[in-house]
Scaffold this motif. Structure first.
Motif, PDB file in Angstrom:
ATOM      1  N   TRP A 110     -59.394 -97.194  82.033  1.00  0.00           N
ATOM      2  CA  TRP A 110     -60.163 -96.138  81.385  1.00  0.00           C
ATOM      3  C   TRP A 110     -61.441 -96.745  80.822  1.00  0.00           C
ATOM      4  CZ3 TRP A 110     -58.527 -90.956  80.689  1.00  0.00           C
ATOM      5  CH2 TRP A 110     -59.394 -90.170  79.950  1.00  0.00           C
ATOM      6  N   PRO A 112     -64.442 -95.761  78.684  1.00  0.00           N
ATOM      7  CA  PRO A 112     -64.880 -94.628  77.862  1.00  0.00           C
ATOM      8  C   PRO A 112     -66.231 -94.078  78.327  1.00  0.00           C
ATOM      9  CG  PRO A 112     -64.130 -96.430  76.493  1.00  0.00           C
ATOM     10  CD  PRO A 112     -64.162 -96.946  77.885  1.00  0.00           C
ATOM     11  N   LEU A 133     -65.717 -79.331  84.852  1.00  0.00           N
ATOM     12  CA  LEU A 133     -64.368 -79.754  84.475  1.00  0.00           C
ATOM     13  C   LEU A 133     -63.318 -79.022  85.326  1.00  0.00           C
ATOM     14  CD1 LEU A 133     -63.591 -81.797  82.380  1.00  0.00           C
ATOM     15  CD2 LEU A 133     -63.254 -79.964  80.741  1.00  0.00           C
ATOM     16  N   LEU A 152     -51.756 -79.363  78.750  1.00  0.00           N
ATOM     17  CA  LEU A 152     -52.936 -79.092  77.929  1.00  0.00           C
ATOM     18  C   LEU A 152     -53.269 -77.609  77.821  1.00  0.00           C
ATOM     19  CD1 LEU A 152     -55.228 -82.070  78.911  1.00  0.00           C
ATOM     20  CD2 LEU A 152     -53.639 -81.833  77.013  1.00  0.00           C
ATOM     21  N   CYS A 173     -45.486 -88.280  81.642  1.00  0.00           N
ATOM     22  CA  CYS A 173     -46.566 -89.006  80.976  1.00  0.00           C
ATOM     23  C   CYS A 173     -47.412 -89.776  81.982  1.00  0.00           C
ATOM     24  CB  CYS A 173     -45.991 -89.947  79.931  1.00  0.00           C
ATOM     25  SG  CYS A 173     -47.270 -90.779  79.016  1.00  0.00           S
ATOM     26  N   VAL A 177     -51.389 -89.183  82.499  1.00  0.00           N
ATOM     27  CA  VAL A 177     -52.385 -90.245  82.344  1.00  0.00           C
ATOM     28  C   VAL A 177     -53.184 -90.396  83.630  1.00  0.00           C
ATOM     29  CG1 VAL A 177     -52.645 -92.738  82.127  1.00  0.00           C
ATOM     30  CG2 VAL A 177     -51.184 -91.502  80.534  1.00  0.00           C
TER      31      VAL A 177
ATOM     32  N   LEU B   9     -52.619 -96.963  78.416  1.00  0.00           N
ATOM     33  CA  LEU B   9     -53.036 -95.567  78.339  1.00  0.00           C
ATOM     34  C   LEU B   9     -51.830 -94.662  78.064  1.00  0.00           C
ATOM     35  CD1 LEU B   9     -55.594 -95.275  81.246  1.00  0.00           C
ATOM     36  CD2 LEU B   9     -56.042 -94.865  78.831  1.00  0.00           C
ATOM     37  N   GLU B  10     -50.704 -95.026  78.632  1.00  0.00           N
ATOM     38  CA  GLU B  10     -49.518 -94.197  78.411  1.00  0.00           C
ATOM     39  C   GLU B  10     -49.083 -94.213  76.957  1.00  0.00           C
ATOM     40  OE1 GLU B  10     -47.470 -94.960  82.598  1.00  0.00           O
ATOM     41  OE2 GLU B  10     -46.158 -94.097  81.102  1.00  0.00           O
ATOM     42  N   MET B  13     -51.398 -92.020  75.202  1.00  0.00           N
ATOM     43  CA  MET B  13     -51.144 -90.624  75.546  1.00  0.00           C
ATOM     44  C   MET B  13     -49.935 -90.089  74.766  1.00  0.00           C
ATOM     45  SD  MET B  13     -52.624 -88.587  77.786  1.00  0.00           S
ATOM     46  CE  MET B  13     -52.639 -87.346  76.562  1.00  0.00           C
ATOM     47  N   ASP B  17     -49.849 -87.221  72.066  1.00  0.00           N
ATOM     48  CA  ASP B  17     -49.009 -86.043  72.287  1.00  0.00           C
ATOM     49  C   ASP B  17     -47.851 -85.971  71.315  1.00  0.00           C
ATOM     50  OD1 ASP B  17     -49.390 -86.169  75.873  1.00  0.00           O
ATOM     51  OD2 ASP B  17     -50.441 -84.992  74.387  1.00  0.00           O
ATOM     52  N   ARG B  40     -61.730 -97.104  70.919  1.00  0.00           N
ATOM     53  CA  ARG B  40     -62.781 -96.458  71.723  1.00  0.00           C
ATOM     54  C   ARG B  40     -62.177 -95.705  72.897  1.00  0.00           C
ATOM     55  NH1 ARG B  40     -66.242 -99.915  74.530  1.00  0.00           N
ATOM     56  NH2 ARG B  40     -67.538 -98.294  75.410  1.00  0.00           N
ATOM     57  N   VAL B  41     -61.257 -96.376  73.569  1.00  0.00           N
ATOM     58  CA  VAL B  41     -60.599 -95.733  74.707  1.00  0.00           C
ATOM     59  C   VAL B  41     -59.834 -94.498  74.233  1.00  0.00           C
ATOM     60  CG1 VAL B  41     -58.852 -96.006  76.495  1.00  0.00           C
ATOM     61  CG2 VAL B  41     -60.464 -97.853  76.030  1.00  0.00           C
ATOM     62  N   SER B  44     -62.077 -91.631  73.514  1.00  0.00           N
ATOM     63  CA  SER B  44     -62.580 -91.055  74.748  1.00  0.00           C
ATOM     64  C   SER B  44     -61.498 -90.205  75.434  1.00  0.00           C
ATOM     65  CB  SER B  44     -63.048 -92.185  75.665  1.00  0.00           C
ATOM     66  OG  SER B  44     -63.347 -91.701  76.933  1.00  0.00           O
ATOM     67  N   LEU B  45     -60.283 -90.734  75.418  1.00  0.00           N
ATOM     68  CA  LEU B  45     -59.142 -89.997  75.973  1.00  0.00           C
ATOM     69  C   LEU B  45     -58.972 -88.660  75.253  1.00  0.00           C
ATOM     70  CD1 LEU B  45     -56.595 -90.303  77.889  1.00  0.00           C
ATOM     71  CD2 LEU B  45     -55.392 -91.151  75.901  1.00  0.00           C
ATOM     72  N   ARG B  47     -61.160 -87.049  73.613  1.00  0.00           N
ATOM     73  CA  ARG B  47     -62.268 -86.123  73.861  1.00  0.00           C
ATOM     74  C   ARG B  47     -62.073 -85.388  75.180  1.00  0.00           C
ATOM     75  NH1 ARG B  47     -65.884 -89.672  71.988  1.00  0.00           N
ATOM     76  NH2 ARG B  47     -66.178 -90.447  74.095  1.00  0.00           N
ATOM     77  N   THR B  48     -61.640 -86.141  76.196  1.00  0.00           N
ATOM     78  CA  THR B  48     -61.399 -85.507  77.490  1.00  0.00           C
ATOM     79  C   THR B  48     -60.301 -84.448  77.355  1.00  0.00           C
ATOM     80  OG1 THR B  48     -62.002 -87.577  78.546  1.00  0.00           O
ATOM     81  CG2 THR B  48     -60.883 -85.957  79.913  1.00  0.00           C
ATOM     82  N   VAL B  49     -59.245 -84.813  76.644  1.00  0.00           N
ATOM     83  CA  VAL B  49     -58.145 -83.870  76.415  1.00  0.00           C
ATOM     84  C   VAL B  49     -58.662 -82.614  75.721  1.00  0.00           C
ATOM     85  CG1 VAL B  49     -56.106 -83.493  74.983  1.00  0.00           C
ATOM     86  CG2 VAL B  49     -56.251 -85.522  76.420  1.00  0.00           C
ATOM     87  N   LYS B  51     -61.595 -81.372  75.663  1.00  0.00           N
ATOM     88  CA  LYS B  51     -62.453 -80.550  76.527  1.00  0.00           C
ATOM     89  C   LYS B  51     -61.600 -79.629  77.392  1.00  0.00           C
ATOM     90  CE  LYS B  51     -66.851 -82.817  76.974  1.00  0.00           C
ATOM     91  NZ  LYS B  51     -66.956 -84.223  76.625  1.00  0.00           N
ATOM     92  N   ILE B  52     -60.505 -80.178  77.889  1.00  0.00           N
ATOM     93  CA  ILE B  52     -59.650 -79.352  78.764  1.00  0.00           C
ATOM     94  C   ILE B  52     -58.960 -78.266  77.947  1.00  0.00           C
ATOM     95  CG2 ILE B  52     -57.678 -79.384  80.327  1.00  0.00           C
ATOM     96  CD1 ILE B  52     -58.479 -82.323  80.917  1.00  0.00           C
TER      97      ILE B  52
END
Lengths: 194, 636
Positions: A110, A112, A133, A152, A173, A177, B9-10, B13, B17, B40-41, B44-45, B47-49, B51-52
């Protein structure tokens, strides 16, 4: 004392099981937007309406079999998922099967995305951002997309998603991801493109 | 999760969650606080979440629901399979869904618990009164295992039920009995009826039996129309209410879903829920609240330890939840909390919750997480629960004057509340009006007490509150000293000197003429407020009240070398003044005048003959919240 508390979805399903059309109408009213939203993202605009009608017909037919071991929401979305699956299966494919599961733990990277006034994505109008999106979500493979949307958009827990899609909880999960990482790559691509 | 390595990342996540186990979540949070790269990651994660999540909702095309209903009606209906004994026309009904008792009646579980505890008891009842029909009805439903026969005898309905004790399915047994309430007099009938809860129903052919809870006796029972319950006669039961006829009129009880009923059953302990209007009204009547009375719903944080106490071949694991400690015997929640096995199917893992996040359940969301509302007196229910410590939130409904855990509600309005515990008082702002959620009314307000861990003993609670008070006071003292500093500097600009301190009687302390560079020590003088108001009021040392000056609150201690510098001191939690401004010391090399003196505190100024030095103990919370030492500020 005032009567008539709003009935739970599960209570409505009991009446649906008994053939009460009004209860069914109420249930459809509660779920139609969400089911169509899910199916639009999963199967596309064209098929969504038909699949949603299929879904609710199955709800009507299967209501007596609803055991209450899942919530009504999970149950209905599982039916919607199966309706979609069945349609594809006639063509000999399971849209929600993954040939290779995303690796669990540490398999995705990832980078950022910069959030700065300079980021082209952030500069776009909101509607345009949303369209990008949505397009990016549409490009995800169906199994990843299903997890992402249920999580989501429907706010389901991992356990609920696992039940809806018939996959292991741990898989939920890793798929989520993988889906987000792919979306992130799309957004980063935009960032570099412009 | 290892502190050394970065988060996957998991892990991020699952943390985001709220799906991490309680043991992993703190480590994850701590790592995110410490590691900027991961943070930071994570951002960013997130923020993406977000947005959706923020994408607009879909809408069904017009006419969609009509079409769905039409298509459904074109399908053949489902065939019922109830055997009806002739004698009266019976509407045909499908079998009672197996899950219905589960979903509706946590209260039924109480009955079942009683059955498990007394496995040989045979239940039989006779109901007096008419109105239940004229026929015989027999149900022998293979799907549910329910065997019921109801027949009317002159002026009475007899229900014979065959509880299949020891069976695996709860639905196999049904019990109906009338309910004797010896204590209820006609005069108190309405009061008494308020203690009844209608928690669920079962259809038996045309009959509806109502699941009732009696909060007076903590008994659960099932009744049918025509039966007597204490001083009342049940005149009607339908899916939304039970009507009781009493000497002073009719009383209608709304149906509460089992979950909600159980909350009320556990005496004013409710979970945050989608309280509908009638439930809210019911709570109001249960509490004896007038329409204008605000109702506080206090959210408390608890941790319960779950321990598997035994295995039985019939029930699988028998789970039992015991709170870490009882709180002065007054906390109204469970001493034993049980988990219902059905709710745990497919949920083998304990509910993972990151710290600070607690499960919020709705009535329709009966998941394993809702175990914490299960009521103590119902004792053991069958359950599967992993051993572990489970954080959860308890909601206590209270009126002004009521007890909420260890606190007394001194004052309650729909905007704020004052709670007391011993000598401590807390003012709380309401976090949420239930009206805002479209549930309940604007006078039902949520107060968040989740900052307090409620499984502490009284002594630990007292200590925790005392420490909290100290922390608040330290913060207040520091803030007030900042304000005082500004006032002193403003005074200096006007007068080219700092004001002289006063003694405890308010008399200005002066330096002897000719004496130079002498630091004078006393208290903050009133000349900061009058005639020119450098300050609107003189703040008082929050720790001053516990000094040797009795209960009188003291001003901040203040020393100055008027032309050059000043020192403000709060005596700190120990209540004793220890820090003082040293008299001018002759040494000019910057070293401490004496061993133990604290050299200059403002490095940018360097040490000059005119700079303040302080000597004595300085309060440092790292030595303990309650440690010795003073809090001070120097200037300029």
């Amino acid at each position: 004392m005032e009567l008539a508390a709003e009935r739970s979805d599960e209570a409505l399903l009991v009446d649906v099981a008994e053939g009460h059309a009004e209860a069914f109408r109420e249930l459809v009213g509660r779920y139609q937007d969400r089911v169509i939203g899910y199916l639009r993202r999963m199967a596309g605009e064209e098929s969504a309406r038909d699949l949603a009608q299929d879904t609710f017909l199955r709800v009507w037919q299967s209501a007596p079999g609803f055991r209450g071991d899942a919530s009504a929401k999970t149950w209905i979305f599982r039916i919607a998922t199966n309706a979609m699956r069945d349609r594809h299966r006639r063509k000999g494919i399971d849209p929600l099967a993954l040939a290779v599961e995303p690796p669990a733990g540490g398999g995705e990277s990832w980078e950022p995305v910069l959030v700065s006034p300079g980021n082209p994505f952030e500069r776009l109008a909101e509607l345009e951002q949303q369209q990008i999106l949505e397009d990016a979500i549409a490009q995800l493979s169906a199994p990843l997309r299903a997890v992402l949307v249920l999580s989501l958009r429907e706010g389901m827990t991992y356990a609920e998603i696992a039940r809806t899609l018939g996959i292991a909880k741990g898989t939920v999960c890793s798929r989520k991801v993988a889906a987000l990482a792919q979306l992130n790559r799309t957004l980063r691509f935009l960032e570099n493109e412009r | 999760m290892n502190e050394e390595r970065h988060l996957t990342l998991e892990e991020m996540m699952t943390y985001l969650d709220a799906e991490l186990t309680p043991s992993d979540a703190p480590r994850c949070r701590d790592h995110l606080l410490a590691c900027t790269q991961c943070a930071r990651v994570f951002e960013s994660l997130k923020r993406t979440v977000n947005k959706i999540v923020a994408l607009p909702e879909s809408e069904a095309p017009a006419g969609f629901a009509d079409e769905a209903v039409q298509r459904a009606l074109d399908e053949p209906a489902h065939a019922p399979d109830i055997e009806v004994i002739p004698g009266r026309a019976q509407a045909q009904r499908p079998p009672i869904p197996r899950w219905l008792p589960l979903a509706l009646a946590a209260g039924l579980l109480v009955v079942l618990a009683a059955l498990w505890l007394e496995p040989n008891r045979h239940q039989e009842m006779r109901l007096a009164g008419g109105g239940a029909g004229e026929s015989q009805l027999s149900i022998d439903d293979a799907t549910t295992g329910l065997k019921v026969s109801l027949s009317e005898i002159p002026h009475a309905t007899q229900a014979e039920l065959t509880p299949a004790l020891g069976g695996q399915n709860h639905e196999e047994s049904e019990i109906v009995w009338s309910h004797e309430v010896a204590s209820a007099t006609p005069e108190s009938a309405t009061e008494w009826a308020r203690q009844l809860v209608y928690s669920g129903f079962s259809r038996i052919g045309d009959y509806i039996t109502a699941q009732m809870l009696d909060l007076n006796s903590m008994q659960t029972f099932r009744t049918v129309a025509g039966a007597h319950i204490g001083p009342a006669t049940v005149t009607a039961i339908d899916e939304i209410s039970v009507t009781l006829l009493m000497i002073d009129g009719e009383f209608q009880l709304p149906l509460l879903t089992g979950d909600m009923a159980t909350r009320i059953f556990s005496h004013r302990v409710v979970l945050f829920s989608t309280m509908s209007g009638s439930e809210n009204e019911f709570i109001r009547s249960l509490l004896g609240a007038k329409d204008e009375d605000p109702i506080g719903v206090f959210m408390l944080r608890r941790e319960s330890t779950v321990k598997k106490v035994s295995d039985t071949p019939e029930n699988g694991h028998l789970g039992r939840v015991t709170p870490a400690a009882e709180l002065n015997g007054r906390l109204v929640t469970a001493s034993e909390i049980l988990v219902q096995e059905e709710f745990l199917k497919g949920h083998g893992e304990p509910i993972p919750l990151p710290p600070g996040i607690f499960p919020v359940f709705t009535i329709n969301d009966l998941t394993p997480g809702s175990w914490d509302v299960f009521e103590p007196l119902s004792s053991i229910r069958s359950g599967l629960m992993r051993d572990g410590v489970y954080p959860h939130v308890v909601m206590i409904v209270a009126l002004e004057g009521d007890q909420v855990g260890p606190f007394t509600v001194e004052r309650l309005s729909s905007a704020s509340a004052t709670l007391s515990f011993g000598r401590y008082r807390f003012d709380l702002e309401s976090s949420l009006s239930f009206d805002a959620l479209g549930v309940g009314d604007e006078k039902t307000v949520l107060f968040d007490l989740s900052q307090f861990q409620m499984d502490e003993t009284t002594a630990a609670m007292e200590e925790a509150l005392a420490e909290r008070e100290i922390r608040d006071n330290v913060a207040r003292a520091k803030a007030e000293m900042r304000t005082l500093a500004v006032a002193l500097e403003s005074y200096y600009i006007d007068h080219e000197s700092y004001p002289l301190p006063v003694d405890e009687y308010g008399v200005t302390i002066t330096t002897s003429e000719g004496e130079e560079l002498v630091a004078v020590t006393g208290y903050i003088p009133t000349c900061l407020t009058t005639p020119i108001a450098y300050l609107s009021t003189l703040p008082e040392d929050p720790f001053g009240g516990v000094t040797g000056q009795g209960t009188k609150r003291a001003r901040y201690r203040y020393s100055t070398s008027p032309a050059n510098s000043w020192l403000i001191v709060s005596v700190g939690p120990d209540g004793r003044a220890q820090v003082d401004m040293l008299d001018y010391v002759e040494r000019q090399d910057g070293g401490p005048a004496n061993q133990g003196d604290i050299p200059l505190l403002i490095p940018s100024l360097g040490i000059t003959p005119y700079s303040p030095r302080v000597s004595g103990w300085i309060y440092d919370p790292t030595n303990g919240i309650r440690s010795d030492g003073d809090i001070f500020r120097t200037g300029p």
